[in-house]
Scaffold this motif. Structure first.
Motif, PDB file in Angstrom:
ATOM      1  N   ALA A  41       0.828  -1.207   0.000  1.00  0.00           N
ATOM      2  CA  ALA A  41       0.000   0.000   0.000  1.00  0.00           C
ATOM      3  C   ALA A  41       0.862   1.256   0.000  1.00  0.00           C
ATOM      4  N   ALA A  42       0.226   2.367  -0.343  1.00  0.00           N
ATOM      5  CA  ALA A  42       0.889   3.669  -0.308  1.00  0.00           C
ATOM      6  C   ALA A  42       1.493   3.877   1.081  1.00  0.00           C
ATOM      7  N   GLY A  43       2.700   4.407   1.094  1.00  0.00           N
ATOM      8  CA  GLY A  43       3.399   4.650   2.351  1.00  0.00           C
ATOM      9  C   GLY A  43       4.413   3.569   2.684  1.00  0.00           C
ATOM     10  N   ASP A  44       4.249   2.378   2.096  1.00  0.00           N
ATOM     11  CA  ASP A  44       5.238   1.320   2.302  1.00  0.00           C
ATOM     12  C   ASP A  44       6.545   1.710   1.613  1.00  0.00           C
ATOM     13  N   VAL A  45       7.624   1.093   2.045  1.00  0.00           N
ATOM     14  CA  VAL A  45       8.934   1.303   1.430  1.00  0.00           C
ATOM     15  C   VAL A  45       9.366  -0.010   0.788  1.00  0.00           C
ATOM     16  N   ILE A  46       9.891   0.090  -0.424  1.00  0.00           N
ATOM     17  CA  ILE A  46      10.470  -1.075  -1.089  1.00  0.00           C
ATOM     18  C   ILE A  46      11.968  -0.848  -1.180  1.00  0.00           C
ATOM     19  N   ARG A  47      12.722  -1.826  -0.708  1.00  0.00           N
ATOM     20  CA  ARG A  47      14.175  -1.803  -0.871  1.00  0.00           C
ATOM     21  C   ARG A  47      14.489  -2.754  -2.025  1.00  0.00           C
ATOM     22  N   VAL A  61       6.287   3.748  -1.835  1.00  0.00           N
ATOM     23  CA  VAL A  61       5.123   3.396  -2.644  1.00  0.00           C
ATOM     24  C   VAL A  61       4.127   4.546  -2.540  1.00  0.00           C
ATOM     25  N   LYS A  62       3.759   5.103  -3.683  1.00  0.00           N
ATOM     26  CA  LYS A  62       2.788   6.195  -3.725  1.00  0.00           C
ATOM     27  C   LYS A  62       1.370   5.688  -3.967  1.00  0.00           C
ATOM     28  N   ARG A  63       1.251   4.619  -4.767  1.00  0.00           N
ATOM     29  CA  ARG A  63      -0.049   3.984  -4.996  1.00  0.00           C
ATOM     30  C   ARG A  63       0.185   2.624  -5.623  1.00  0.00           C
ATOM     31  N   VAL A  64      -0.811   1.767  -5.488  1.00  0.00           N
ATOM     32  CA  VAL A  64      -0.793   0.446  -6.110  1.00  0.00           C
ATOM     33  C   VAL A  64      -2.107   0.291  -6.869  1.00  0.00           C
ATOM     34  N   THR A  65      -2.003  -0.022  -8.163  1.00  0.00           N
ATOM     35  CA  THR A  65      -3.184  -0.191  -9.003  1.00  0.00           C
ATOM     36  C   THR A  65      -3.142  -1.584  -9.612  1.00  0.00           C
TER      37      THR A  65
END
Length: 117
Positions: A41-47, A61-65
């Motif tokens: 979800a938005a707000g998560d961080v991906i390394r 993560v800004k958005r997931v579609t």
């Protein structure tokens, strides 16, 4: 009081895509909707990590579609946001080389990302 620490996911990325993310020019990451990504979800961080190396970069993560398939994803998100160095047809072929048809049937995720730092 809410928890303000973002969740951090670690995902592998091929060198060519890692370099685009690290440069800030790739703003949409494409993934199959695997169960472990269903709650991304938005707000998560991906390394992102280049497999077998210590090279990493972090994005928010800004958005997931969700899309039904990769073709619909490229239409909806715009190929230049997924890979500014390849044509739409090249991208579709490259994505499908990574994810075979049985994986694509799980659904496609467009993850809008922004480089941290």
């Amino acid at each position: 009081m809410s928890n303000t620490t973002p969740r951090v996911r670690e995902l592998n990325l091929y060198r060519q895509y890692f370099d685009l993310v690290a440069a800030g020019t790739k703003t949409i990451e494409v993934r199959v909707k695997y169960p472990h990504l269903a709650d991304l979800a938005a707000g998560d961080v991906i390394r992102f990590r280049i497999k077998g190396t210590d090279e990493t970069c972090e994005v928010e993560v800004k958005r997931v579609t969700e899309y039904t398939d990769f073709e619909a994803l490229l239409v909806g998100e715009g190929p230049a946001n997924v890979n500014p160095t390849a044509s739409r047809d090249e991208q579709l072929a490259n994505i499908r080389a990574i994810y075979p048809p049985e994986k694509e049937t799980l659904g496609a995720l467009a993850i809008r990302i922004e480089l941290i730092g």
